[in-house]
Design a protein around this motif. Structure first.
Motif, PDB file in Angstrom:
ATOM      1  N   ASN A 140      21.730  28.958  -9.466  1.00 36.83           N
ATOM      2  CA  ASN A 140      21.255  28.917 -10.846  1.00 36.83           C
ATOM      3  C   ASN A 140      20.267  27.776 -11.083  1.00 36.83           C
ATOM      4  N   GLU A 141      19.718  27.237 -10.019  1.00 34.19           N
ATOM      5  CA  GLU A 141      18.826  26.092 -10.137  1.00 34.19           C
ATOM      6  C   GLU A 141      17.407  26.432  -9.684  1.00 34.19           C
ATOM      7  N   LEU A 142      16.457  25.881 -10.418  1.00 34.93           N
ATOM      8  CA  LEU A 142      15.059  25.919 -10.012  1.00 34.93           C
ATOM      9  C   LEU A 142      14.718  24.519  -9.539  1.00 34.93           C
ATOM     10  N   VAL A 143      14.305  24.392  -8.288  1.00 33.12           N
ATOM     11  CA  VAL A 143      13.954  23.099  -7.713  1.00 33.12           C
ATOM     12  C   VAL A 143      12.440  23.089  -7.483  1.00 33.12           C
ATOM     13  N   ILE A 144      11.790  22.103  -8.096  1.00 30.26           N
ATOM     14  CA  ILE A 144      10.346  21.944  -7.955  1.00 30.26           C
ATOM     15  C   ILE A 144      10.097  20.670  -7.172  1.00 30.26           C
ATOM     16  N   SER A 145       9.396  20.785  -6.060  1.00 33.29           N
ATOM     17  CA  SER A 145       9.095  19.623  -5.214  1.00 33.29           C
ATOM     18  C   SER A 145       7.587  19.398  -5.200  1.00 33.29           C
ATOM     19  N   LEU A 146       7.198  18.156  -5.395  1.00 28.77           N
ATOM     20  CA  LEU A 146       5.791  17.759  -5.360  1.00 28.77           C
ATOM     21  C   LEU A 146       5.646  16.630  -4.358  1.00 28.77           C
ATOM     22  N   SER A 147       4.499  16.551  -3.701  1.00 33.80           N
ATOM     23  CA  SER A 147       4.264  15.432  -2.796  1.00 33.80           C
ATOM     24  C   SER A 147       2.780  15.104  -2.741  1.00 33.80           C
TER      25      SER A 147
ATOM     26  N   SER B  48       0.824  -1.210   0.000  1.00 38.04           N
ATOM     27  CA  SER B  48       0.000   0.000   0.000  1.00 38.04           C
ATOM     28  C   SER B  48       0.862   1.266   0.000  1.00 38.04           C
ATOM     29  N   LEU B  49       0.688   2.085  -1.016  1.00 42.81           N
ATOM     30  CA  LEU B  49       1.403   3.355  -1.114  1.00 42.81           C
ATOM     31  C   LEU B  49       0.843   4.332  -0.080  1.00 42.81           C
ATOM     32  N   SER B  50       1.712   4.865   0.761  1.00 40.25           N
ATOM     33  CA  SER B  50       1.295   5.828   1.781  1.00 40.25           C
ATOM     34  C   SER B  50       1.494   7.263   1.331  1.00 40.25           C
ATOM     35  N   SER B  51       2.648   7.533   0.695  1.00 43.08           N
ATOM     36  CA  SER B  51       2.927   8.887   0.237  1.00 43.08           C
ATOM     37  C   SER B  51       3.978   8.841  -0.860  1.00 43.08           C
ATOM     38  N   ALA B  52       4.056   9.930  -1.596  1.00 40.18           N
ATOM     39  CA  ALA B  52       5.039  10.023  -2.680  1.00 40.18           C
ATOM     40  C   ALA B  52       5.564  11.447  -2.728  1.00 40.18           C
ATOM     41  N   SER B  53       6.828  11.574  -3.096  1.00 41.19           N
ATOM     42  CA  SER B  53       7.397  12.908  -3.292  1.00 41.19           C
ATOM     43  C   SER B  53       8.363  12.853  -4.460  1.00 41.19           C
ATOM     44  N   LEU B  54       8.514  13.993  -5.100  1.00 41.42           N
ATOM     45  CA  LEU B  54       9.366  14.101  -6.274  1.00 41.42           C
ATOM     46  C   LEU B  54      10.058  15.445  -6.236  1.00 41.42           C
ATOM     47  N   LYS B  55      11.347  15.441  -6.530  1.00 39.72           N
ATOM     48  CA  LYS B  55      12.099  16.697  -6.612  1.00 39.72           C
ATOM     49  C   LYS B  55      12.705  16.769  -8.005  1.00 39.72           C
TER      50      LYS B  55
ATOM     51  N   LYS C  45      -4.317  12.294  -0.485  1.00 40.28           N
ATOM     52  CA  LYS C  45      -4.346  12.751  -1.877  1.00 40.28           C
ATOM     53  C   LYS C  45      -3.710  11.677  -2.734  1.00 40.28           C
ATOM     54  N   THR C  46      -4.524  10.803  -3.291  1.00 39.47           N
ATOM     55  CA  THR C  46      -4.008   9.613  -3.944  1.00 39.47           C
ATOM     56  C   THR C  46      -3.528   9.867  -5.368  1.00 39.47           C
ATOM     57  N   LEU C  47      -2.678   8.967  -5.804  1.00 41.81           N
ATOM     58  CA  LEU C  47      -2.215   8.943  -7.179  1.00 41.81           C
ATOM     59  C   LEU C  47      -3.333   8.321  -8.001  1.00 41.81           C
TER      60      LEU C  47
ATOM     61  N   PHE D  93      -0.544  19.057  -4.855  1.00 41.17           N
ATOM     62  CA  PHE D  93       0.714  18.347  -4.641  1.00 41.17           C
ATOM     63  C   PHE D  93       1.592  18.999  -3.578  1.00 41.17           C
ATOM     64  N   ASN D  94       1.044  19.912  -2.793  1.00 42.44           N
ATOM     65  CA  ASN D  94       1.861  20.635  -1.808  1.00 42.44           C
ATOM     66  C   ASN D  94       3.151  21.129  -2.454  1.00 42.44           C
ATOM     67  N   ASP D  95       3.026  21.659  -3.668  1.00 42.16           N
ATOM     68  CA  ASP D  95       4.203  22.015  -4.460  1.00 42.16           C
ATOM     69  C   ASP D  95       4.997  23.168  -3.853  1.00 42.16           C
ATOM     70  N   LYS D  96       6.285  23.112  -4.145  1.00 40.23           N
ATOM     71  CA  LYS D  96       7.192  24.161  -3.697  1.00 40.23           C
ATOM     72  C   LYS D  96       8.173  24.441  -4.835  1.00 40.23           C
ATOM     73  N   PHE D  97       8.290  25.688  -5.192  1.00 34.81           N
ATOM     74  CA  PHE D  97       9.222  26.127  -6.224  1.00 34.81           C
ATOM     75  C   PHE D  97      10.298  26.950  -5.533  1.00 34.81           C
ATOM     76  N   SER D  98      11.558  26.527  -5.644  1.00 37.64           N
ATOM     77  CA  SER D  98      12.659  27.203  -4.964  1.00 37.64           C
ATOM     78  C   SER D  98      13.772  27.515  -5.956  1.00 37.64           C
ATOM     79  N   ILE D  99      14.440  28.627  -5.722  1.00 41.95           N
ATOM     80  CA  ILE D  99      15.597  28.986  -6.538  1.00 41.95           C
ATOM     81  C   ILE D  99      16.826  28.915  -5.643  1.00 41.95           C
ATOM     82  N   LEU D 100      17.782  28.098  -6.063  1.00 42.53           N
ATOM     83  CA  LEU D 100      19.049  27.951  -5.350  1.00 42.53           C
ATOM     84  C   LEU D 100      20.162  28.226  -6.346  1.00 42.53           C
TER      85      LEU D 100
END
Length: 117
Positions: free
Chosen positions: A60-67, A8-15, A72-74, A51-58
């Motif tokens: 010269n990088e743009l980091v997009i995180s989704l969870s 059973s999938l409980s949670s997922a995150s992607l960066k 909130k099922t897939l 997706f509780n998304d977060k867009f961050s700039i570090l």
């Protein structure tokens, strides 16, 4: 991805990290990407917090995180955001083994804390 056992999938995150030639280019891309992402979610009937998304700039990088949490099922609509393919007949993976197979077929290396290595 976090599973309850192996079934059973409980949670997922992607960066997702995009590298640019300058901070200014990353900053510009963040504004455009964030707006397009929110418009795409709206077009499929979800609000911006799906997706509780977060867009961050570090630098010269743009980091997009989704969870996704257990609340909130897939599903058929959101699977593409997490690079999940159907396993057969429009069926989504359900088990840890099926998700590992999904990602390994795409060239990712997958390990689990329950693997005996």
């Amino acid at each position: 991805m976090v599973f309850a056992g192996t079934e059973s999938l409980s949670s997922a995150s992607l960066k997702y990290t995009l590298r640019f030639g300058s901070y200014e280019a990353a900053h510009s891309a963040e504004a455009i990407s964030h707006a397009q992402f929110n418009l795409a979610l709206q077009a499929i009937g979800y609000d911006a917090s799906k997706f509780n998304d977060k867009f961050s700039i570090l630098d010269n990088e743009l980091v997009i995180s989704l969870s996704l949490g257990s609340d909130k099922t897939l599903d058929d609509t959101t699977r593409s955001y997490f690079l999940v393919d159907y396993i057969k007949d429009d069926q989504l993976p359900r088990t840890l083994a099926e998700y590992k197979s999904n990602y390994e077929k795409q060239g990712f290396s997958c390990t689990s804390t329950i693997d005996n290595k």
